[in-house]
Write an enzyme that holds these catalytic residues in place. Structure first.
Site, PDB file in Angstrom:
ATOM      1  N   HIS A  41      10.832  -1.123   3.203  1.00 11.03           N
ATOM      2  CA  HIS A  41      11.643  -1.238   1.993  1.00 11.03           C
ATOM      3  C   HIS A  41      12.010  -2.686   1.678  1.00 11.03           C
ATOM      4  CE1 HIS A  41      13.957   0.084  -1.301  1.00 11.03           C
ATOM      5  NE2 HIS A  41      14.417   1.195  -0.801  1.00 11.03           N
ATOM      6  N   ASP A  45      -5.150   9.727  -8.754  1.00 11.32           N
ATOM      7  CA  ASP A  45      -6.507  10.274  -8.728  1.00 11.32           C
ATOM      8  C   ASP A  45      -7.449   9.200  -8.191  1.00 11.32           C
ATOM      9  OD1 ASP A  45      -9.007  11.319  -9.166  1.00 11.32           O
ATOM     10  OD2 ASP A  45      -8.733  11.629 -11.325  1.00 11.32           O
TER      11      ASP A  45
END
Length: 431
Positions: A149, A377
């Site tokens: 993070h 995708d």
């Protein structure tokens, strides 16, 4: 599961390689943790070779991800942009995805599907981006990703993941992204720095300085997934009676339902820690393609009797008002607070909730509704599922776009076991 390879993926060196990048005050406010993401692709799934080749292209313009956290001679942490690489692990699993993926959830824990997360005190020198490609017997694939993070927030990582998928899908036609990388420009103090808000207690402790939360055994915290259909969201917005975002109306709804399930007393107060993207709130605004951390938190807070008796519109108003207070003045105050800390040689440490923390009567929410995880995708179709990691803190929740139907939303939430039945019974009630 059998590990078949482990290697560091190192792209062509970026012009920033060699730089020692100071952590901004936004970086230091971010949790000192690796954040896991798990994506499932049914067969036929992209090959490991195609994924690796695409990763090599994509990580090149994001040099911070191939660097390492380390400390200077004064013991202060910084990002060393040294191109040591991204950790890439390949495994094979002697099972078919259809046998272990039931209703978009794994029948077992998912922590073995992403690289082992180091403890916070052991983060220095670790790869900041770690990826595990788990190939199943059927040809299906589970991609487990861990990103630190302090290197980047969720919006930044979503931008990177989208670029990676595009690189694999488009091959030689891939256009290299040009993210905004100048972290120093996102946190420029005034001269002299003049903080006007109590940023220390708001961003570097939990909430508004109240006592630490209780810690309970981890097995008492149950992880739930709740699916809200597009129709449910539309009906909820109609109840609000005014324009509002999907995030605002769902947070108002879930906040009321978890409060009811917890059976809190009417005179108690409850608040929600809400992550707020500050790129467009700063003055001057920071480009949306900035890669790094630029999140602060709002704290809508209500007395239980008011939360439960007020209209949805009133609760949404309380959330909206709290978020609106994270404006350019507030962001500059936070940056100036960091400037004062730097001038005093102070190492700011974000207060992280210990594993097993019980946020009750409060909660914490992150919105991934603007992220593109469900659209990743790689050339063989969108993921069949986004698997939430096991959330280790009661009251922690994420709102994520559902891949099931356009406009639907999935809620991932950690709930104390004694509140699960009540929450599940009322979570779809519009009252």
């Amino acid at each position: 599961m059998e590990m078949t390879s482990s290697m560091m993926v190192k792209p062509v060196p970026h012009p920033l390689v060699g730089e020692k990048v100071a952590l901004t005050v936004f970086d230091r406010a971010a949790a000192d943790v690796f954040v896991p993401t798990v994506l499932v692709y049914l067969a036929p799934a992209p090959s490991n070779e195609a994924l690796t080749e695409g990763l090599l292209k994509t990580v090149a313009p994001y040099p911070h991800l191939t660097g390492r956290l380390t400390v200077d001679q004064l013991g202060r942490r910084f990002l060393h942009v040294n191109n040591e690489g991204v950790l890439l692990i390949e495994t094979t699993v002697q099972a078919n995805l259809a046998d272990v993926l039931v209703e978009d959830r794994m029948t077992t824990r998912v922590d073995h599907l992403y690289p082992t997360i180091p403890e916070p005190e052991e983060n220095n020198g670790e790869a900041l981006l770690q990826i595990q490609l788990n190939r199943y017997r059927c040809g299906g694939l589970v991609i487990g990703i861990c990103s630190h993070h302090r290197a980047a927030d969720g919006l930044s990582m979503s931008m990177f993941f989208t670029a990676w998928a595009t690189a694999v899908r488009e091959g030689d036609d891939f256009t290299m992204p040009t993210p905004f990388l100048d972290r120093a420009k996102t946190a420029v103090p005034q001269s002299p720095p003049t903080p006007v808000f109590d940023n220390r207690s708001l961003e570097f402790t939990r909430g508004d300085g109240e006592a630490a939360y209780a810690v309970i055994p981890m097995d008492r915290i149950k992880n739930l997934t709740v699916h809200f259909t597009a129709k449910f969201v539309a009906d909820l917005k109609a109840r609000v009676g005014a324009r509002c975002s999907t995030f605002q109306c769902l947070l108002a709804h879930v906040w009321r339902k978890i409060t009811a399930a917890r059976a809190l007393k009417p005179e108690e107060f409850t608040k929600v820690r809400v992550a707020v993207n500050c790129r467009g709130r700063a003055d001057p605004p920071v480009p949306l393609n900035f890669f790094g951390n630029m999140v602060l938190w709002a704290f809508p807070r209500l007395q239980v009797r008011d939360l439960m008796s007020s209209s949805y519109g009133s609760v949404v108003g309380a959330i909206r008002d709290a978020v609106a207070r994270i404006d350019s003045e507030y962001v500059q105050s936070f940056v100036d607070f960091g400037g004062v800390a730097d001038a005093n040689g102070e190492e700011l440490v974000a207060a992280a909730a210990p594993l097993g923390s019980m946020f009750c009567p409060d909660a914490e929410v992150d919105s991934w509704l603007g992220f593109s995880f469900h659209q990743l995708d790689f050339g063989t179709g969108a993921p069949a599922a986004l698997l939430p990691p096991d959330l280790p803190v009661e009251g922690l929740m994420f709102l994520v776009p559902s891949h099931k139907a356009k406009g639907g939303v999935d809620l991932f939430m950690a709930v104390a076991e004694e509140h699960v039945a009540a929450f599940e019974q009322i979570c779809y009630c519009l009252d």
